[in-house]
Enzyme design. Sequence first.
Site, PDB file in Angstrom:
ATOM      1  N   LYS A   1       0.945  -1.437  -0.001  1.00 48.80           N
ATOM      2  CA  LYS A   1      -0.047   0.059  -0.103  1.00 48.80           C
ATOM      3  C   LYS A   1       0.873   1.298  -0.194  1.00 48.80           C
ATOM      4  CE  LYS A   1      -3.909  -2.294   0.524  1.00 48.80           C
ATOM      5  NZ  LYS A   1      -4.935  -2.560  -0.808  1.00 48.80           N
ATOM      6  N   ASP A   2       2.161   1.296   0.330  1.00 48.99           N
ATOM      7  CA  ASP A   2       2.982   2.360   0.351  1.00 48.99           C
ATOM      8  C   ASP A   2       3.040   3.013  -1.140  1.00 48.99           C
ATOM      9  OD1 ASP A   2       3.348   1.618   2.897  1.00 48.99           O
ATOM     10  OD2 ASP A   2       5.400   1.573   2.859  1.00 48.99           O
TER      11      ASP A   2
END
Length: 209
Positions: free
Chosen positions: A44-45
């Site tokens: 998700k970064d």
Amino acid sequence: MKYAKNILETIGNTPLVKINKLTAELPCLVLAKYETFNPGNSVKDRMAVQMVEDAEAEGKLKPGGTIIEGTSGNTGMGLALVAVVKGYKMICVISDKQSKEKVDILRAMGSEVYVCPTDVAPEDPQSYYSTARRLSEEIPNSWYVNQYDNPSNTKAHFLTTGPEIWEQTNGKVTHFVVGVGTGGTISGVGTFLKSKNPNIKIWGVDTYG
């Protein structure tokens, strides 16, 4: 000297690692893309940075603003990292099924956390979706990320994750198997890989319930 100017520059370029024991009986090479090597410990970064940078470019997120998102924790962590580096306030709205540890780490990263009930429909005013949307309407100079409908989610994986897998496998990848949450990873990576080789199979996996 070689160094990252900030923690966001360490996102991506994660390794491919051979899976050995679990796939010992399979007649093929199976590799895992280790996204836990990202500073926020998840894939998700990538989309957190992309969504924020695109919002900045489009004028939706302004200096000193507040980022608001409904999250199960991982996207919130990525966004919290971006917020700290770029100087934004961060509000994470999560469901009560998430662990205390996730809430604690988000708060430790400087985020304000709202916990909402799980057993309500998404359109219910108490749901974390509705709460995040409402807060974005009430708080001045705020931006609601809306990762599920944000095209920058898919864009991040088309620009980074997909090309990395193609290059790391020298274009020999035949199947891409991925968990489906928001749909961003499978859509972005799948679109990129199929643009290189339309015969590549894209398999999405989701858990029961």
